[in-house]
Design a protein around this motif. Structure first.
Motif, PDB file in Angstrom:
ATOM      1  N   LEU A 139       0.917  -1.047  -0.104  1.00 57.44           N
ATOM      2  CA  LEU A 139      -0.106  -0.170  -0.032  1.00 57.44           C
ATOM      3  C   LEU A 139       0.772   1.370   0.154  1.00 57.44           C
ATOM      4  O   LEU A 139       0.438   2.257  -0.590  1.00 57.44           O
ATOM      5  CB  LEU A 139      -0.783   0.036   1.334  1.00 57.44           C
ATOM      6  CG  LEU A 139      -2.516  -1.027   1.101  1.00 57.44           C
ATOM      7  CD1 LEU A 139      -3.332  -0.821   2.182  1.00 57.44           C
ATOM      8  CD2 LEU A 139      -2.813  -0.500  -0.271  1.00 57.44           C
ATOM      9  N   ALA A 140       2.003   1.137   0.477  1.00 55.56           N
ATOM     10  CA  ALA A 140       2.848   2.160   0.373  1.00 55.56           C
ATOM     11  C   ALA A 140       3.297   2.576  -1.117  1.00 55.56           C
ATOM     12  O   ALA A 140       3.094   3.863  -1.383  1.00 55.56           O
ATOM     13  CB  ALA A 140       4.159   2.180   1.273  1.00 55.56           C
ATOM     14  N   LEU A 141       3.554   1.687  -1.655  1.00 54.63           N
ATOM     15  CA  LEU A 141       3.777   1.639  -3.240  1.00 54.63           C
ATOM     16  C   LEU A 141       2.574   2.211  -3.813  1.00 54.63           C
ATOM     17  O   LEU A 141       2.689   3.188  -4.878  1.00 54.63           O
ATOM     18  CB  LEU A 141       4.077   0.405  -3.743  1.00 54.63           C
ATOM     19  CG  LEU A 141       5.609  -0.148  -3.595  1.00 54.63           C
ATOM     20  CD1 LEU A 141       5.581  -1.651  -4.095  1.00 54.63           C
ATOM     21  CD2 LEU A 141       6.675   0.781  -4.216  1.00 54.63           C
ATOM     22  N   VAL A 142       1.354   1.840  -3.622  1.00 56.89           N
ATOM     23  CA  VAL A 142       0.114   2.329  -4.239  1.00 56.89           C
ATOM     24  C   VAL A 142      -0.006   3.625  -3.960  1.00 56.89           C
ATOM     25  O   VAL A 142      -0.384   4.497  -4.841  1.00 56.89           O
ATOM     26  CB  VAL A 142      -1.051   1.300  -3.669  1.00 56.89           C
ATOM     27  CG1 VAL A 142      -2.458   1.924  -3.991  1.00 56.89           C
ATOM     28  CG2 VAL A 142      -0.899  -0.117  -4.122  1.00 56.89           C
ATOM     29  N   ASP A 143       0.214   3.947  -2.543  1.00 50.76           N
ATOM     30  CA  ASP A 143       0.016   5.473  -2.293  1.00 50.76           C
ATOM     31  C   ASP A 143       1.247   6.342  -2.863  1.00 50.76           C
ATOM     32  O   ASP A 143       0.757   7.394  -3.380  1.00 50.76           O
ATOM     33  CB  ASP A 143       0.294   5.665  -0.844  1.00 50.76           C
ATOM     34  CG  ASP A 143      -0.139   6.951  -0.293  1.00 50.76           C
ATOM     35  OD1 ASP A 143      -1.276   7.302  -0.491  1.00 50.76           O
ATOM     36  OD2 ASP A 143       0.685   7.584   0.451  1.00 50.76           O
ATOM     37  N   ALA A 144       2.381   5.944  -3.100  1.00 48.94           N
ATOM     38  CA  ALA A 144       3.403   6.663  -3.650  1.00 48.94           C
ATOM     39  C   ALA A 144       3.122   6.800  -5.349  1.00 48.94           C
ATOM     40  O   ALA A 144       3.443   7.760  -5.995  1.00 48.94           O
ATOM     41  CB  ALA A 144       4.613   6.009  -3.673  1.00 48.94           C
ATOM     42  N   LEU A 145       2.561   5.672  -5.943  1.00 49.51           N
ATOM     43  CA  LEU A 145       2.394   5.739  -7.316  1.00 49.51           C
ATOM     44  C   LEU A 145       1.255   6.339  -7.902  1.00 49.51           C
ATOM     45  O   LEU A 145       1.172   6.936  -8.976  1.00 49.51           O
ATOM     46  CB  LEU A 145       2.753   4.321  -8.008  1.00 49.51           C
ATOM     47  CG  LEU A 145       4.207   3.905  -7.884  1.00 49.51           C
ATOM     48  CD1 LEU A 145       4.019   2.302  -8.508  1.00 49.51           C
ATOM     49  CD2 LEU A 145       5.183   4.593  -8.834  1.00 49.51           C
TER      50      LEU A 145
END
Length: 157
Positions: free
Chosen positions: A115-121
């Motif tokens: 979810l950190a990746l989702v939030d960043a991208l």
């Protein structure tokens, strides 16, 4: 109707935005199958480069989370992608009512960063509950998608 009355003129109707929906088994191979289907549509919609790579990563994380979230809640996950004027929307539905949680993974941990990746991208992301599960969605800016794009033929499973 009066002799002066005229029927309302109807203009051209806007076509529905290109979209695709798939049902995948709730297992570890589903992320790969979802990426393959997405690549097919991205190619047909003329989306490549960084937006295409980011879309694949986003979808992979969402599908993986859905499979893990519903370990025994349901046999399938639903995947949908839709292209609007300047945005690609990725949706993954599962039968779990458990909301996704953004964890802070430690450096040596292999999991917990999805979810950190989702939030960043993603341009934006969220969750919609419906009583029998949830849909987690992410949107990704893909530039000027206003050019006509053919709807691809269905991909056979």
């Amino acid at each position: 109707m009066s002799t002066r009355a005229r029927p309302v003129a109807t203009g051209p109707t806007a076509a529905a935005p290109p979209a695709a929906t798939y049902r995948l088994p709730s297992n570890q191979q589903s992320a790969a199958h979802a990426r393959e289907a997405l690549r097919y549509h991205l190619q047909a919609w003329h989306i490549d480069g960084e937006p295409a790579h980011s879309a694949e990563l986003l979808l992979s994380e969402l599908v993986t989370n859905a499979v893990q979230a519903q370990a025994s809640a349901g046999p399938e996950v639903g995947v949908r992608f839709a292209l609007s004027d300047v945005c690609l929307r990725l949706e993954v539905r599962d039968a779990s009512n458990e909301l996704p949680v953004m964890n802070e993974a430690k450096e040596d941990e292999e999991c917990g960063r999805g979810l950190a990746l989702v939030d960043a991208l993603a341009s934006g992301w969220g969750v919609e509950r419906d009583g029998t599960g949830k849909t987690v969605w992410a949107e990704l800016a893909v530039g000027d998608a206003s050019a006509p794009r053919p709807a691809p033929a269905p991909l056979s499973p």
